[in-house]
Design a protein around this motif. Structure first.
Motif, PDB file in Angstrom:
ATOM      1  N   TYR A 134      42.241  89.505  53.220  1.00 43.12           N
ATOM      2  CA  TYR A 134      43.512  89.456  52.493  1.00 43.12           C
ATOM      3  C   TYR A 134      43.347  88.502  51.319  1.00 43.12           C
ATOM      4  O   TYR A 134      42.896  87.369  51.485  1.00 43.12           O
ATOM      5  N   LEU A 135      43.710  88.973  50.133  1.00 41.63           N
ATOM      6  CA  LEU A 135      43.659  88.154  48.923  1.00 41.63           C
ATOM      7  C   LEU A 135      45.019  88.149  48.262  1.00 41.63           C
ATOM      8  O   LEU A 135      45.730  89.151  48.262  1.00 41.63           O
ATOM      9  N   GLU A 136      45.352  87.017  47.692  1.00 46.89           N
ATOM     10  CA  GLU A 136      46.602  86.875  46.969  1.00 46.89           C
ATOM     11  C   GLU A 136      46.362  85.862  45.853  1.00 46.89           C
ATOM     12  O   GLU A 136      45.611  84.910  46.025  1.00 46.89           O
ATOM     13  N   GLY A 137      46.993  86.074  44.719  1.00 45.17           N
ATOM     14  CA  GLY A 137      46.832  85.129  43.628  1.00 45.17           C
ATOM     15  C   GLY A 137      47.894  85.311  42.568  1.00 45.17           C
ATOM     16  O   GLY A 137      48.552  86.355  42.486  1.00 45.17           O
ATOM     17  N   GLU A 139      49.008  90.721  45.189  1.00 47.65           N
ATOM     18  CA  GLU A 139      49.473  90.405  46.539  1.00 47.65           C
ATOM     19  C   GLU A 139      49.376  91.649  47.412  1.00 47.65           C
ATOM     20  O   GLU A 139      50.048  92.648  47.150  1.00 47.65           O
ATOM     21  N   GLY A 140      48.535  91.593  48.431  1.00 50.27           N
ATOM     22  CA  GLY A 140      48.459  92.665  49.411  1.00 50.27           C
ATOM     23  C   GLY A 140      48.183  94.054  48.847  1.00 50.27           C
ATOM     24  O   GLY A 140      48.779  95.016  49.281  1.00 50.27           O
ATOM     25  N   GLY A 141      47.323  94.189  47.883  1.00 49.83           N
ATOM     26  CA  GLY A 141      46.988  95.499  47.338  1.00 49.83           C
ATOM     27  C   GLY A 141      47.845  95.945  46.174  1.00 49.83           C
ATOM     28  O   GLY A 141      47.779  97.101  45.762  1.00 49.83           O
ATOM     29  N   ALA A 142      48.680  95.067  45.638  1.00 51.69           N
ATOM     30  CA  ALA A 142      49.523  95.421  44.492  1.00 51.69           C
ATOM     31  C   ALA A 142      49.381  94.361  43.401  1.00 51.69           C
ATOM     32  O   ALA A 142      49.330  93.172  43.682  1.00 51.69           O
ATOM     33  N   LEU A 143      49.299  94.823  42.175  1.00 53.35           N
ATOM     34  CA  LEU A 143      49.227  93.940  41.013  1.00 53.35           C
ATOM     35  C   LEU A 143      50.470  94.172  40.182  1.00 53.35           C
ATOM     36  O   LEU A 143      50.797  95.308  39.839  1.00 53.35           O
ATOM     37  N   ARG A 144      51.186  93.095  39.877  1.00 53.41           N
ATOM     38  CA  ARG A 144      52.356  93.217  39.011  1.00 53.41           C
ATOM     39  C   ARG A 144      52.287  92.172  37.922  1.00 53.41           C
ATOM     40  O   ARG A 144      51.763  91.078  38.112  1.00 53.41           O
ATOM     41  N   VAL A 145      52.842  92.545  36.760  1.00 49.22           N
ATOM     42  CA  VAL A 145      52.811  91.681  35.589  1.00 49.22           C
ATOM     43  C   VAL A 145      54.237  91.522  35.080  1.00 49.22           C
ATOM     44  O   VAL A 145      54.889  92.510  34.741  1.00 49.22           O
ATOM     45  N   SER A 175      43.853  76.555  46.495  1.00 52.29           N
ATOM     46  CA  SER A 175      44.609  76.498  45.244  1.00 52.29           C
ATOM     47  C   SER A 175      43.761  76.008  44.088  1.00 52.29           C
ATOM     48  O   SER A 175      42.876  75.183  44.255  1.00 52.29           O
ATOM     49  N   ALA A 176      44.099  76.509  42.906  1.00 54.81           N
ATOM     50  CA  ALA A 176      43.502  76.046  41.663  1.00 54.81           C
ATOM     51  C   ALA A 176      44.654  75.811  40.691  1.00 54.81           C
ATOM     52  O   ALA A 176      45.312  76.747  40.274  1.00 54.81           O
ATOM     53  N   GLN A 177      44.917  74.583  40.347  1.00 52.03           N
ATOM     54  CA  GLN A 177      46.019  74.235  39.460  1.00 52.03           C
ATOM     55  C   GLN A 177      45.479  73.881  38.081  1.00 52.03           C
ATOM     56  O   GLN A 177      44.334  73.476  37.934  1.00 52.03           O
ATOM     57  N   GLY A 178      46.340  74.017  37.070  1.00 53.06           N
ATOM     58  CA  GLY A 178      45.970  73.625  35.717  1.00 53.06           C
ATOM     59  C   GLY A 178      45.717  72.120  35.652  1.00 53.06           C
ATOM     60  O   GLY A 178      46.180  71.353  36.475  1.00 53.06           O
ATOM     61  N   THR A 179      44.986  71.681  34.629  1.00 56.13           N
ATOM     62  CA  THR A 179      44.628  70.276  34.522  1.00 56.13           C
ATOM     63  C   THR A 179      45.542  69.520  33.570  1.00 56.13           C
ATOM     64  O   THR A 179      45.194  68.459  33.091  1.00 56.13           O
ATOM     65  N   GLY A 180      46.735  70.066  33.314  1.00 56.81           N
ATOM     66  CA  GLY A 180      47.704  69.378  32.454  1.00 56.81           C
ATOM     67  C   GLY A 180      48.184  68.097  33.109  1.00 56.81           C
ATOM     68  O   GLY A 180      47.856  67.780  34.241  1.00 56.81           O
TER      69      GLY A 180
END
Length: 133
Positions: free
Chosen positions: A62-65, A77-83, A22-27
């Motif tokens: 497998y990559l997810e973000g 997620e799993g080969g799909a990008l959604r915005v 994980s990479a979280q914001g530094t707020g």
């Protein structure tokens, strides 16, 4: 013989379960302020069929973000990008782009006589409702 494939698949999933990085914001933490940018990245190993409908499986990365700013987000997620382009905590909607694997050389003699299918891209949209307490 089919039960052995299921057992090996289950063992493989158990051994190679993805561990999130994980990479979280530094707020400021604990303030409840969600106005800053935040997100996560996960990496692991997945198991997919050689082609759709194949009884043979192979390991694959497998990559997810997710990257989020307020109620807007971009998720891979799993080969799909959604915005998400809707500024709402409960309703999400936007464009979706995905990748589908093709079919090349396979071990099954009947399937190998069929023509190859190239990898392809899919495009569309999504609408979802998330129940928020």
């Amino acid at each position: 013989m089919g039960i052995w494939r299921v057992a090996v698949f289950g063992l493989g999933v158990g051994l190679f379960w993805p561990v999130p990085v994980s990479a979280q914001g530094t707020g400021q933490s604990g303030t409840g302020d969600e106005s800053g940018m935040r997100g996560f990245v996960s990496a692991g190993i997945g198991v997919i069929p050689d082609y759709e409908g194949s009884p043979n499986y192979e390991a694959t990365p497998y990559l997810e973000g997710r990257l989020q700013l307020g109620n807007y987000y971009m998720r891979f997620e799993g080969g799909a990008l959604r915005v998400n382009v809707i500024d709402s905590k409960a309703f999400h909607a936007g464009p979706l782009i995905g990748v589908r694997r093709g079919r090349g050389d396979v071990a099954d003699p009947a399937i190998s006589r069929m023509s190859h299918i190239k990898d392809s891209m899919t495009a569309g949209g999504f609408i979802e409702y998330e129940h928020v307490h």
